[in-house]
Write an enzyme that holds these catalytic residues in place. Structure first.
Site, PDB file in Angstrom:
ATOM      1  N   CYS A   1       0.842  -1.200   0.000  1.00 43.53           N
ATOM      2  CA  CYS A   1       0.000   0.000   0.000  1.00 43.53           C
ATOM      3  C   CYS A   1       0.882   1.257   0.000  1.00 43.53           C
ATOM      4  O   CYS A   1       1.853   1.348   0.749  1.00 43.53           O
ATOM      5  CB  CYS A   1      -0.917   0.007   1.228  1.00 43.53           C
TER       6      CYS A   1
ATOM      7  N   CYS B   1       0.287   4.952   6.916  1.00 48.56           N
ATOM      8  CA  CYS B   1      -0.329   4.762   8.241  1.00 48.56           C
ATOM      9  C   CYS B   1       0.700   4.108   9.173  1.00 48.56           C
ATOM     10  O   CYS B   1       1.163   2.994   8.894  1.00 48.56           O
ATOM     11  CB  CYS B   1      -1.578   3.896   8.128  1.00 48.56           C
TER      12      CYS B   1
ATOM     13  N   CYS C   1       0.532   0.364  10.327  1.00 45.55           N
ATOM     14  CA  CYS C   1       0.101  -0.683   9.410  1.00 45.55           C
ATOM     15  C   CYS C   1       1.249  -1.477   8.781  1.00 45.55           C
ATOM     16  O   CYS C   1       2.158  -0.910   8.168  1.00 45.55           O
ATOM     17  CB  CYS C   1      -0.761  -0.070   8.313  1.00 45.55           C
TER      18      CYS C   1
ATOM     19  N   CYS D   1     -16.221  -9.633   5.467  1.00 42.91           N
ATOM     20  CA  CYS D   1     -15.592  -8.375   5.093  1.00 42.91           C
ATOM     21  C   CYS D   1     -14.347  -8.628   4.244  1.00 42.91           C
ATOM     22  O   CYS D   1     -13.482  -9.415   4.627  1.00 42.91           O
ATOM     23  CB  CYS D   1     -15.219  -7.608   6.364  1.00 42.91           C
TER      24      CYS D   1
ATOM     25  N   CYS E   1     -19.308  -6.868   3.384  1.00 44.39           N
ATOM     26  CA  CYS E   1     -18.650  -5.616   3.755  1.00 44.39           C
ATOM     27  C   CYS E   1     -17.339  -5.514   2.982  1.00 44.39           C
ATOM     28  O   CYS E   1     -16.728  -6.528   2.667  1.00 44.39           O
ATOM     29  CB  CYS E   1     -18.387  -5.639   5.265  1.00 44.39           C
TER      30      CYS E   1
ATOM     31  N   CYS F   1     -19.357   1.369   8.633  1.00 38.39           N
ATOM     32  CA  CYS F   1     -18.581   0.775   9.719  1.00 38.39           C
ATOM     33  C   CYS F   1     -17.385   1.695   9.931  1.00 38.39           C
ATOM     34  O   CYS F   1     -16.552   1.836   9.030  1.00 38.39           O
ATOM     35  CB  CYS F   1     -18.144  -0.625   9.296  1.00 38.39           C
TER      36      CYS F   1
ATOM     37  N   ARG G   1     -17.727  -3.169  17.900  1.00 42.93           N
ATOM     38  CA  ARG G   1     -16.902  -4.343  17.596  1.00 42.93           C
ATOM     39  C   ARG G   1     -15.592  -4.336  18.368  1.00 42.93           C
ATOM     40  O   ARG G   1     -14.821  -3.387  18.266  1.00 42.93           O
ATOM     41  CB  ARG G   1     -16.564  -4.396  16.105  1.00 42.93           C
TER      42      ARG G   1
HETATM   43  S1  SF4 Z   1      -4.127   1.080   6.926  1.00 45.57           S
HETATM   44 FE1  SF4 Z   1      -2.504   0.057   5.730  1.00 45.57          FE
HETATM   45  S2  SF4 Z   1      -3.577  -0.792   3.952  1.00 45.57           S
HETATM   46 FE2  SF4 Z   1      -4.944   0.764   4.855  1.00 45.57          FE
HETATM   47  S3  SF4 Z   1      -4.451   2.677   3.808  1.00 45.57           S
HETATM   48 FE3  SF4 Z   1      -3.137   2.634   5.638  1.00 45.57          FE
HETATM   49  S4  SF4 Z   1      -1.204   1.688   4.930  1.00 45.57           S
HETATM   50 FE4  SF4 Z   1      -2.774   1.239   3.382  1.00 45.57          FE
END
Ligand code: SF4
Length: 328
Positions: free
Chosen positions: A57, A61, A64, A101, A133, A193, A265
């Site tokens: 990705c 974040c 993540c 999901c 989902c 959600c 949740r």
């Molecule tokens: S949480 Fe992870 S998968 Fe989702 S947008 Fe952020 S970096 Fe990408």
């Protein structure tokens, strides 16, 4: 005050702070009372989460393991074949799940062949009678409309944290863009959600502020996932302290009181909780858990389905039947 039949959308910071900061026993008692007024307290919805496209990705974040820029050693995987996804969905249904999901590690949905394939997956999983989902990143109004027409029941898009703390955690998109996607989902008639994560280094005020943003939406999110940070090696937050379970209980109880009709949740972080700690979360008003395929919740460990069923049985809880979770 909160077991009345009215949903409120005008919580002040002070009101929310007063609830959040109550002595824990009082808070849980009040939340449990609200829970019983609005829900069948012996039912827990089992939702299965499958990563249909893993890793790589472009977003940053900080929590993540799927962000391409962090060296987390996860197996990057292109979009799964539709047949594989359907087989997982069938298995999830057979194991007692009522919601399935599908998660893709994308910044946003693009109008390309992969999105066409997601539309096929939604259509096919919907035919199984499961609540379908997706969580696919940012979404335009027309994309949300296509998903709705294919039978999408819910779209997950978490706020993650408070508006004030957001830039500390993610720099590649803005808090307003999160809200915009949630609005697009609502406009298309798909249930929302949306929740967040604790343990990112945020303050209690940030947690209160995040809950207030959710609780003051024109319509409360139908589901509110409360996650504890799953510390993934290689991410900037890998060394953050473990979240104490009582902090999860406090968040869940507050969410239950201010968004009484929503499904709350108990999400990521369960693997680090004992059954007793999870029981407190159910008492505080959590009425849904995620189970993950291959016993993972996306790329972090999660208890297996049979372990969860055993726990529910021990606690006198049972899986919620399908199509009982639309609220608000
Ligand atoms: S949480 Fe992870 S998968 Fe989702 S947008 Fe952020 S970096 Fe990408």
């Amino acid at each position: 005050m909160s077991s009345s039949n009215e949903l409120r959308h005008n919580w002040t910071k002070e009101e929310l702070s007063t609830i959040y900061n109550k002595p824990l026993m009082e808070l849980v008692y009040e939340a449990a009372t609200v829970h019983r007024a609005w829900h069948k307290a012996d039912e827990v919805q089992i939702s299965t989460l499958l990563s249909v496209k893993t890793g790589g990705c472009p977003e940053d974040c900080a929590y993540c393991g799927q962000a391409a820029r962090y060296h987390t050693g996860i197996n990057v995987q292109a979009l799964l074949p539709t047949e594989t996804v359907i087989a997982y969905a069938q298995k999830a249904k057979n194991s007692g799940s009522s919601r399935f999901c599908m998660a893709a590690a994308w910044r946003e949905v693009r109008d390309n062949r992969d999105f066409d394939r997601i539309i096929d997956m939604v259509r096919e999983v919907n035919k199984l009678g499961l609540e379908v989902c997706c969580t696919l990143g940012m979404l335009s109004e027309s994309q949300a409309q296509r998903l709705e027409e294919a039978g999408l029941y819910a779209y997950n898009h978490n706020l993650d944290t408070s508006e004030d703390y957001y830039d500390e955690i993610i720099s590649t998109r803005k808090f307003d863009q999160r809200i915009n996607t949630i609005n697009n989902v609502r406009k298309a008639g798909i249930t929302v959600c949306s929740g967040g994560i604790i343990g990112l280094g945020e303050t209690h005020e940030d947690r209160i502020s995040m809950l207030r943003t959710l609780a003051n939406m024109e319509q409360h999110p139908d589901s509110v996932p409360i996650n504890a940070l799953a510390r993934v090696k290689g991410t900037p937050l890998e060394n953050n302290p473990k979240i104490d379970s009582w902090e999860m209980v406090r968040m869940i109880a507050t969410a239950r009181i201010v968004m009484p009709a929503s499904m709350v949740r108990l999400s990521a972080g369960r693997i680090e909780m004992t059954e007793s700690e999870q029981a407190w979360c159910f008492m505080a008003g959590a009425n849904s858990i995620f189970t993950g395929e291959r016993e993972t919740l996306l790329v972090t460990p999660n208890p297996g389905v049979s372990e969860d069923m055993q726990m529910l049985s021990t606690l006198g809880l049972k899986p919620m039947p399908i199509a009982r979770s639309a609220n608000d």
